[in-house]
Design an enzyme around this catalytic site. Structure first.
Site, short mmCIF file in Angstrom:
data_model
loop_
_atom_site.label_atom_id
_atom_site.label_comp_id
_atom_site.label_asym_id
_atom_site.label_seq_id
_atom_site.Cartn_x
_atom_site.Cartn_y
_atom_site.Cartn_z
N SER A 9 -1.68 2.23 -6.11
CA SER A 9 -1.11 2.02 -4.79
C SER A 9 -1.23 0.58 -4.30
O SER A 9 -0.52 -0.29 -4.77
CB SER A 9 -1.79 2.99 -3.82
OG SER A 9 -0.92 3.32 -2.79
N ASP A 25 5.46 -10.70 -10.23
CA ASP A 25 6.87 -11.04 -10.03
C ASP A 25 7.06 -12.47 -9.53
O ASP A 25 8.04 -13.13 -9.87
CB ASP A 25 7.51 -10.06 -9.04
CG ASP A 25 7.87 -8.74 -9.68
OD1 ASP A 25 7.56 -8.56 -10.88
OD2 ASP A 25 8.46 -7.88 -9.00
N LYS A 68 1.25 4.91 -8.54
CA LYS A 68 1.53 5.57 -7.26
C LYS A 68 2.30 4.61 -6.38
O LYS A 68 1.74 3.71 -5.78
CB LYS A 68 0.26 6.00 -6.55
CG LYS A 68 0.59 6.90 -5.37
CD LYS A 68 -0.43 6.83 -4.29
CE LYS A 68 0.05 7.67 -3.11
NZ LYS A 68 0.88 6.93 -2.17
#
Length: 454
Positions: A311, A322, A336
């Protein structure tokens, strides 16, 4: 149209975790009022109710209430129906009775009673997402991925997650035996754990070798973001110079407060998207952007993750990966990537409903996929070869050898300063923790490459 939210402008606290405790929660209060013209309101909202199924529900309710072998309180039956409706959606949607809702609030403040692990449901059993640092579960050797099949003498099969969590919680000092199934083991394992008041310390830090810092986040709490910046400043002061790199350890971190995950990501970024969410309702669509101010000033960062990183941990790892701000090392994370909205009810209870998925800056959905590391580090057991096993013989090993005779050297060896002790403790830590050792090597290599490029 999606709204853009900066880190400094956040006014809502969203909680992200998994299983029994957190999920990604948006705290929202609701009030239900009786309306004389309820029919027209429903029609205006184009709500279509399945009347045949509603009639079937009423019929089942009446028959169970009247015919069941034991008399059951109608309130209990209705709560069971609500709980079943939500738990049938996905593993993170749930009905929280007043006591469970209160316990969840205590958990988010960082102190609660129990065994000390984040759990979810899988195939009707309780699955350990991760044990929490410095808790009875971790000390007892509970591992990410363990399936709990019995709680004491009670089978888990057939219980809801809330019911299982209630059994695991209890008076501090009392014991509970867990029967677990673990990958690689021939049969079930029984583990006895003593319940305790769980005080979760979100952040730990220390200096590693060669001006490299280490920050371990065990769970994302409200203060984690600012505390991380303070921890790095403290490490630089202790080091007497700016850090040459940082290892950010998110292994077995089950999640926590989304705001904290955004702040931690933002601490290492100068600009760009951190995370965004997509769902059916307008309020579920949000974007979080970084603001200028990289606390590490472009120095190398390695983020450690594993199968217990879930999470909020995946938000940080995904954002830094990224944005090409850090190397992600370890093993693929839990996966998750859904957001849960918490709606408080008039009776003091609440419902937790999955309302959105979150995406990394490049548009990746982490749900059921996880973050794949740039550098995979397999789970291995490293054993240091003891000196006694080596064939090399030194003068000091010979029988009857002469002593050194240097009194000052003897006194110095008898009085090891704190710095030497700390160095020895660090060596022991790196000897035991292969993944951390590899992360340290990677940071040093990146730092060297960065210096050579200047």
């Amino acid at each position: 149209m999606e709204s853009c939210v900066s880190t400094s402008g956040l006014k809502k606290i969203m909680l992200i975790g998994s299983g029994a405790v957190l999920g990604a929660l948006i705290a929202v209060g609701t009030t239900v009022w009786a309306d004389k013209d309820a029919g027209s309101v429903a029609q205006a909202e184009q709500v279509s109710l399945p009347l045949q199924e509603l009639r079937a529900f009423v019929e089942v309710f009446e028959r169970v209430s009247h015919d069941y072998v034991d008399e059951i309180d109608d309130k209990k039956l209705l709560e069971g129906a609500i709980s079943g409706m939500l738990s049938n959606l996905d593993p993170h949607s749930a009905y929280l009775p007043p006591t469970d809702y209160k316990e969840m609030e205590e958990h988010t403040r960082g102190e609660f009673g129990g065994l000390g692990m984040e759990v979810g449901m899988e195939d009707g059993f309780v699955k350990v997402i991760s044990p929490i640092d410095d808790t009875p579960a971790q000390e007892a050797g509970i591992q990410s991925g363990d399936l709990i099949i019995k709680l004491g003498k009670e089978p888990v099969k057939g219980k809801t997650l809330s019911e299982a969590v209630k059994i695991m919680r209890g008076k501090p000092g009392t014991k509970l035996t867990l029967t677990i199934v673990r990958k690689g083991e021939d049969g079930p394992i029984r583990v006895e754990i003593t319940r305790a008041v769980i005080k979760v310390k979100s952040l730990k830090q220390r200096l590693l070798k060669d001006n490299v810092g280490y920050a371990r986040i065990s769970q994302f709490q409200v203060r984690t973001g600012p505390d991380l910046v303070k921890a790095i400043t403290k490490l630089e002061k202790e080091n007497g110079a700016p850090l040459e790199g940082l290892v950010l350890d998110l292994r077995n971190n089950p999640g926590g407060v989304l705001n904290a995950a955004v702040q931690v990501s933002d601490a290492f970024l100068n600009e760009g998207l951190i995370v965004y969410t997509e769902g059916r309702i307008k309020n579920s669509k949000m974007r979080f952007e970084a603001e200028k101010g990289d606390v590490m000033k472009g120095k190398p960062i390695v983020v450690l993750i594993n199968e217990g990183s879930a999470s909020a941990s995946e938000i940080v790892a995904g954002a830094l990966q990224d944005q090409k701000r850090a190397i992600i090392a370890g093993r693929t994370s839990f996966g998750k990537g859904s957001v849960q909205t918490l709606l408080q009810l008039n009776n003091g209870a609440a419902i937790k409903v999955t309302t959105a998925r979150y995406y990394t800056p490049s548009g990746r959905s982490i749900q059921a996929e996880g973050i794949k590391p740039d550098l995979e580090i397999e789970l291995v057991k490293v054993q240091k070869v003891e000196k006694e096993n080596l064939t090399n013989v030194k003068e000091s090993d010979l029988a009857g050898h002469l002593e050194n005779g240097d009194a000052e050297a003897e006194q110095a060896s008898d009085k090891k300063d704190e710095k030497t002790k700390a160095a020895e403790e660090l060596e022991k830590l790196l000897d035991k923790d292969y993944e951390l050792n590899e992360a340290l090597r990677l940071v040093k290599a990146m730092s060297l490459a960065q210096q050579m490029a200047k």
